[in-house]
Design an enzyme around this catalytic site. Structure first.
Site, PDB file in Angstrom:
ATOM      1  N   TYR A  23      23.690 -19.163  51.734  1.00 40.86           N
ATOM      2  CA  TYR A  23      24.051 -19.040  53.146  1.00 40.86           C
ATOM      3  C   TYR A  23      25.567 -18.923  53.332  1.00 40.86           C
ATOM      4  O   TYR A  23      26.026 -18.372  54.313  1.00 40.86           O
ATOM      5  CB  TYR A  23      23.554 -20.256  53.935  1.00 40.86           C
ATOM      6  CG  TYR A  23      22.149 -20.131  54.455  1.00 40.86           C
ATOM      7  CD1 TYR A  23      21.073 -19.987  53.584  1.00 40.86           C
ATOM      8  CD2 TYR A  23      21.897 -20.169  55.824  1.00 40.86           C
ATOM      9  CE1 TYR A  23      19.783 -19.880  54.070  1.00 40.86           C
ATOM     10  CE2 TYR A  23      20.607 -20.072  56.309  1.00 40.86           C
ATOM     11  CZ  TYR A  23      19.560 -19.921  55.431  1.00 40.86           C
ATOM     12  OH  TYR A  23      18.278 -19.828  55.911  1.00 40.86           O
ATOM     13  N   LYS A  32      14.994 -23.070  40.680  1.00 38.98           N
ATOM     14  CA  LYS A  32      14.538 -21.877  39.967  1.00 38.98           C
ATOM     15  C   LYS A  32      15.365 -21.809  38.688  1.00 38.98           C
ATOM     16  O   LYS A  32      16.054 -20.823  38.397  1.00 38.98           O
ATOM     17  CB  LYS A  32      14.730 -20.646  40.873  1.00 38.98           C
ATOM     18  CG  LYS A  32      14.107 -19.365  40.365  1.00 38.98           C
ATOM     19  CD  LYS A  32      12.594 -19.338  40.370  1.00 38.98           C
ATOM     20  CE  LYS A  32      12.079 -18.131  39.623  1.00 38.98           C
ATOM     21  NZ  LYS A  32      10.636 -18.166  39.364  1.00 38.98           N
ATOM     22  N   ASP A  68       8.762 -21.344  43.171  1.00 41.88           N
ATOM     23  CA  ASP A  68       7.585 -20.492  43.398  1.00 41.88           C
ATOM     24  C   ASP A  68       6.291 -21.302  43.223  1.00 41.88           C
ATOM     25  O   ASP A  68       5.353 -21.178  44.023  1.00 41.88           O
ATOM     26  CB  ASP A  68       7.598 -19.255  42.490  1.00 41.88           C
ATOM     27  CG  ASP A  68       7.877 -19.564  41.028  1.00 41.88           C
ATOM     28  OD1 ASP A  68       8.269 -20.707  40.719  1.00 41.88           O
ATOM     29  OD2 ASP A  68       7.702 -18.668  40.185  1.00 41.88           O
ATOM     30  N   ASP A  80      14.880 -23.616  53.446  1.00 44.17           N
ATOM     31  CA  ASP A  80      14.578 -22.874  54.673  1.00 44.17           C
ATOM     32  C   ASP A  80      13.146 -22.358  54.616  1.00 44.17           C
ATOM     33  O   ASP A  80      12.360 -22.505  55.553  1.00 44.17           O
ATOM     34  CB  ASP A  80      15.562 -21.712  54.826  1.00 44.17           C
ATOM     35  CG  ASP A  80      15.284 -20.896  56.071  1.00 44.17           C
ATOM     36  OD1 ASP A  80      15.067 -21.501  57.133  1.00 44.17           O
ATOM     37  OD2 ASP A  80      15.264 -19.653  55.977  1.00 44.17           O
ATOM     38  N   ASP A  84       9.427 -24.022  56.606  1.00 44.29           N
ATOM     39  CA  ASP A  84       8.546 -23.241  57.492  1.00 44.29           C
ATOM     40  C   ASP A  84       7.117 -23.320  56.969  1.00 44.29           C
ATOM     41  O   ASP A  84       6.160 -23.500  57.720  1.00 44.29           O
ATOM     42  CB  ASP A  84       8.973 -21.764  57.543  1.00 44.29           C
ATOM     43  CG  ASP A  84       9.889 -21.461  58.720  1.00 44.29           C
ATOM     44  OD1 ASP A  84      10.638 -22.363  59.120  1.00 44.29           O
ATOM     45  OD2 ASP A  84       9.846 -20.322  59.232  1.00 44.29           O
TER      46      ASP A  84
HETATM   47  C1  IPM Z   1      16.526 -22.902  60.405  1.00 44.07           C
HETATM   48  C2  IPM Z   1      16.717 -21.493  60.896  1.00 44.07           C
HETATM   49  C3  IPM Z   1      18.148 -21.066  60.587  1.00 44.07           C
HETATM   50  C4  IPM Z   1      18.346 -21.109  59.104  1.00 44.07           C
HETATM   51  C5  IPM Z   1      18.543 -19.682  61.143  1.00 44.07           C
HETATM   52  C6  IPM Z   1      18.276 -19.582  62.608  1.00 44.07           C
HETATM   53  C7  IPM Z   1      19.960 -19.353  60.808  1.00 44.07           C
HETATM   54  O1  IPM Z   1      15.792 -20.628  60.342  1.00 44.07           O
HETATM   55  O2  IPM Z   1      17.188 -23.807  60.929  1.00 44.07           O
HETATM   56  O3  IPM Z   1      15.726 -23.107  59.506  1.00 44.07           O
HETATM   57  O4  IPM Z   1      17.999 -20.161  58.399  1.00 44.07           O
HETATM   58  O5  IPM Z   1      18.840 -22.129  58.608  1.00 44.07           O
HETATM   59 MN    MN Z   2      14.391 -21.617  59.004  1.00 45.66          MN
END
Ligand code: IPM
Ligand code: MN
Length: 351
Positions: A142, A189, A221, A245, A249
């Site tokens: 990032y 990884k 993975d 990240d 999710d």
């Molecule tokens: C999160 C979001 C952010 C990230 C984006 C919006 C930059 O997806 O907080 O997970 O990738 O960190």
């Molecule tokens: Mn995210």
């Protein structure tokens, strides 16, 4: 206790979900005799419109001087399909994380008894899931060097980690594991990436300081697969920015809705609390978004100030709302879908 909280509603559904968290927090403050001073500040696309910058200096001053930051969401579709956009709302979030030194993102995943059948995953697989993904937040790909070369025909992003960055995150992971089931999983990884090999080496060297913690090392993975197969096998997981990240999710699916999962971002100074979901632009202004992730983020905030009963009061009332069906459309499942603001009022009223 007196708390001065910076309030960053941001974009999309941010303002709506933040409103509910404020209502609930104020109800908690009233009940337990605390005083909360909210200081709103601009961030995201709304800040770009107002002052041309997604994380203005004035907002940074407000955050840096607050006891905590409560954050909604950032992002606007206007920027998503415009590769030429010079400034993007997301840059504000990254700048904020970096300038506030928020190097560790704490993302818990747990199940709600009354929602166990709402998860797309089988009940017997997800029951008892209670894990925390500790995502490195101010380094890695990032923030590494990026750019274009060969007249724009080659693009690169670099994943760079320094030992101290891994150490400070891993330290939090070990400490967290000590307070929980004493299990820590380092997700990397290392079979391919040199930065991951530095992660392993660094964490391995720290093992001797925490002899009670059982540490495992897994490739990202494989974790992506096992996380939805046997999530209850995990407890505290530490991982790099991008891996975290993606995995968080994925993990949110376990709970049944992305609208449920809170998070905190901590560093050396002020901490920030935010839902893990995004700005959900399609729902903006419609009063339909699920406010629970933000409300539960406020619970994490109280908890970090050792206001345990206050945090529990929020979690209890959230569970109660789920049990009685006082839920937004994402969880209504054929039943009545309530408005965002209705859910917030109900929660505040039942504190
Ligand atoms: C999160 C979001 C952010 C990230 C984006 C919006 C930059 O997806 O907080 O997970 O990738 O960190
Ligand atoms: Mn995210």
């Amino acid at each position: 206790m007196k708390l001065n909280i910076a309030l960053l509603a941001g974009d999309g559904i941010g303002p709506e979900v933040i409103d509910q968290a404020v209502k609930v927090s104020n109800a908690v403050a009233k009940k337990f005799n605390h005083e909360i001073k909210w200081t709103p500040a601009l961030t995201g696309a709304v800040a770009i419109e107002a002052v041309g910058e997604p994380y203005p200096e004035e907002t940074h001053e407000i955050c840096a001087n607050a006891d905590a930051v409560l954050f909604g969401a950032i992002g606007h579709p206007r920027f998503d399909n415009d590769p030429s956009a010079k400034v993007r709302p997301e840059q504000g979030l990254l700048k904020m994380r970096q300038k506030l030194g928020l190097f560790a993102n704490v993302r818990p995943t747990f199940t709600f008894p009354s929602l166990i059948d709402k998860s797309p995953l089988k009940k017997e697989r997800i029951e008892g899931t209670d894990l925390i993904i500790l995502r490195e937040l101010t380094g890695g790909i990032y923030f590494g060097e990026r750019g274009r070369k060969d007249d724009g025909n080659t693009a690169f992003d670099t994943m760079t980690y320094q030992r101290f960055e891994i150490q400070r995150l891993a330290k939090k992971g070990f400490e967290m594991a000590m307070k929980r089931s004493k299990k820590l999983c380092c997700v990397d990884k290392a079979n391919v990436l040199e930065s991951s090999r530095l992660w392993r080496e660094t964490v391995q060297a720290m093992e001797k300081d925490y002899p009670e913690v059982e540490v495992s090392y897994e490739f990202v993975d494989a974790v992506a697969m096992r996380l939805v197969q046997w999530p209850s096998a995990y407890d505290v997981m530490i991982t790099a920015n991008l891996f975290g990240d993606i995995l968080t999710d994925e993990a949110s699916v376990i709970s049944g809705s992305m609208g449920l999962m809170p998070s905190s971002s901590v560093g050396s100074k002020v901490s920030l609390y935010e839902p893990i979901h995004g700005s959900y632009p399609q729902a903006a202004g419609k009063d339909i978004a699920n406010p629970l992730a933000t409300v539960l983020s406020a619970a994490m905030l109280f908890e970090d100030f050792d206001l345990t009963e206050e945090a529990q009061a929020i979690r209890d009332v959230v569970n109660k709302s789920l049990a009685v069906g006082m839920v937004t459309e994402d969880l209504a499942d054929g039943g009545k879908a309530h408005k965002t603001s209705e859910v917030g009022d109900w929660l505040a009223g039942n504190i």
